[in-house]
Scaffold this active site. Structure first.
Site, PDB file in Angstrom:
ATOM      1  N   SER A 194       4.779   4.842 -10.297  1.00 47.20           N
ATOM      2  CA  SER A 194       4.282   3.517 -10.641  1.00 47.20           C
ATOM      3  C   SER A 194       3.689   3.606 -12.049  1.00 47.20           C
ATOM      4  O   SER A 194       3.619   4.702 -12.622  1.00 47.20           O
ATOM      5  CB  SER A 194       3.173   3.111  -9.656  1.00 47.20           C
ATOM      6  OG  SER A 194       2.074   4.004  -9.820  1.00 47.20           O
ATOM      7  N   ASP A 211       8.686   2.805 -11.129  1.00 51.97           N
ATOM      8  CA  ASP A 211       8.468   1.921  -9.986  1.00 51.97           C
ATOM      9  C   ASP A 211       7.505   0.789 -10.348  1.00 51.97           C
ATOM     10  O   ASP A 211       6.453   1.033 -10.944  1.00 51.97           O
ATOM     11  CB  ASP A 211       7.871   2.812  -8.873  1.00 51.97           C
ATOM     12  CG  ASP A 211       7.811   2.145  -7.522  1.00 51.97           C
ATOM     13  OD1 ASP A 211       8.655   1.287  -7.248  1.00 51.97           O
ATOM     14  OD2 ASP A 211       6.909   2.515  -6.734  1.00 51.97           O
ATOM     15  N   HIS A 218       3.703  -3.868   1.388  1.00 51.78           N
ATOM     16  CA  HIS A 218       3.318  -2.545   0.882  1.00 51.78           C
ATOM     17  C   HIS A 218       2.191  -2.016   1.753  1.00 51.78           C
ATOM     18  O   HIS A 218       1.269  -2.744   2.097  1.00 51.78           O
ATOM     19  CB  HIS A 218       2.817  -2.636  -0.558  1.00 51.78           C
ATOM     20  CG  HIS A 218       3.924  -2.604  -1.584  1.00 51.78           C
ATOM     21  ND1 HIS A 218       3.954  -3.449  -2.647  1.00 51.78           N
ATOM     22  CD2 HIS A 218       5.013  -1.809  -1.692  1.00 51.78           C
ATOM     23  CE1 HIS A 218       5.034  -3.171  -3.385  1.00 51.78           C
ATOM     24  NE2 HIS A 218       5.690  -2.186  -2.823  1.00 51.78           N
ATOM     25  N   GLY A 277       8.521   0.948   2.749  1.00 51.75           N
ATOM     26  CA  GLY A 277       9.163   1.634   3.876  1.00 51.75           C
ATOM     27  C   GLY A 277       8.178   2.340   4.795  1.00 51.75           C
ATOM     28  O   GLY A 277       8.535   2.747   5.893  1.00 51.75           O
ATOM     29  N   ASN A 307       5.707   5.471   0.082  1.00 51.25           N
ATOM     30  CA  ASN A 307       4.622   6.028  -0.719  1.00 51.25           C
ATOM     31  C   ASN A 307       3.381   6.242   0.148  1.00 51.25           C
ATOM     32  O   ASN A 307       2.868   7.350   0.264  1.00 51.25           O
ATOM     33  CB  ASN A 307       4.325   5.086  -1.901  1.00 51.25           C
ATOM     34  CG  ASN A 307       3.413   5.733  -2.958  1.00 51.25           C
ATOM     35  OD1 ASN A 307       2.930   6.835  -2.790  1.00 51.25           O
ATOM     36  ND2 ASN A 307       3.176   5.023  -4.045  1.00 51.25           N
TER      37      ASN A 307
HETATM   38 ZN   LIG Z   1       7.151  -1.021  -3.967  1.00 51.14          ZN
END
Ligand SMILES: [Zn+2]
Length: 289
Positions: A49, A81, A183, A215, A237
């Site tokens: 990120s 990301d 998220h 995910g 993550n």
């Molecule tokens: Zn994301």
């Protein structure tokens, strides 16, 4: 089979598997991801990120990924990301990232199209092989553990018509969509995925690989249902962060005299590796190389 990133994503979108996309902000976590992929013969996306990249350094992150790629021969690709500005996307491209995700989903559709198109043009000018991901829809939450329940509202979700327009006007290589995903992991349970919405979006843009963010915390059943409908890569993550931090804390508590970082970091890295292995199996991303 070619191991070029674009081909891997196309292939994954046509078949019932998806590449894993795992974030890292330490060398140990990156190595844990690479070791999992080596054991399971998995191509992989690793991501930083804006915050993670700032900590690692853009050039340092790409240099590490290049070193692992060279050493292992594995198709390991690095993605910027959730990059939120043209400038930060440009910084990643200039540092040699294989892929960028330009995330202007907080802006209006027109503004999102404008910035995303600009990033596509810049990326392709630098190297036509760079893959650019755009995004449509509002992903609630952040990459952490949430005590509260998070609901996905109908207006948060990506619509097939907007997806088609967005892809045509921007020229992005792949699209991050919202169809129930958030998220992070909610203690009250994450929302269910809307597989019908996914099918409609995939039907509208059948040749565009789709990305699932958030995910972590989605049931295995929902993940498996999503794999056959254009899904090319799935981001994880929070689950890694949370388990890594727990393991690190437990290790430090267990041996309070230990002051050698690589000794107390090792066990946390191993926990991260196990999580990545589990996800690669769930995504069907094994024995591909
Ligand atoms: Zn994301």
């Amino acid at each position: 089979m070619s191991y070029k990133l674009k081909d891997l994503l196309q292939e994954a979108s046509k078949r019932p598997h998806a590449l894993g996309h795992f974030n890292f902000s330490t060398l140990g976590i990156l190595r844990a991801i690479v070791q999992a992929c080596g054991e399971l013969k998995s191509p992989v996306f690793v991501g930083t990120s804006e915050g993670e990249a700032k900590y690692m350094g853009y050039r340092q992150a790409t240099a590490l990924v290049e070193a692992f790629r060279e050493e292992t021969g594995l198709p390991i690709y690095i993605n910027a990301d959730h990059h939120k500005t043209f400038e930060s996307a440009k910084a990643a491209i200039d540092a040699g990232y294989d892929s960028v995700q330009i995330d202007e989903t907080a802006l209006s559709l027109e503004e999102n199209i404008g910035v995303s198109k600009k990033v596509v043009e810049y990326a392709k000018g630098v190297n036509p092989d760079i893959s650019v991901e755009g995004g449509l829809g509002y992903i609630r939450g952040s990459s952490e553990l949430h005590k509260e329940k998070i609901e996905v509202r109908p207006e948060d979700m990506t619509t097939p018509d907007e997806a088609k327009r967005f892809v045509e006007e921007t020229g992005v290589d792949r699209l991050a969509i919202v169809f129930g995903n958030i998220h992070g992991v909610s203690a009250a349970g994450n929302p269910r995925l809307d597989i019908d919405r996914l099918k409609e979006i995939h039907a509208a843009i059948p040749d565009v690989p789709l990305t699932l963010h958030g995910g972590s915390g989605i049931s295995d059943e929902d993940i498996k249902a999503a794999l056959s409908h254009g899904m090319s890569n799935i981001h994880v993550n929070t689950e890694i962060r949370a388990a890594y931090t727990d393991a690190l804390r437990a290790g430090l508590d267990e041996d309070k005299e230990q002051t050698t970082p690589y000794k107390y970091l090792n066990s946390a890295d191993e926990v991260a590796q196990r999580i990545v292995e589990g996800k690669l199996k769930l995504f069907g991303a094994v024995d591909l190389v």
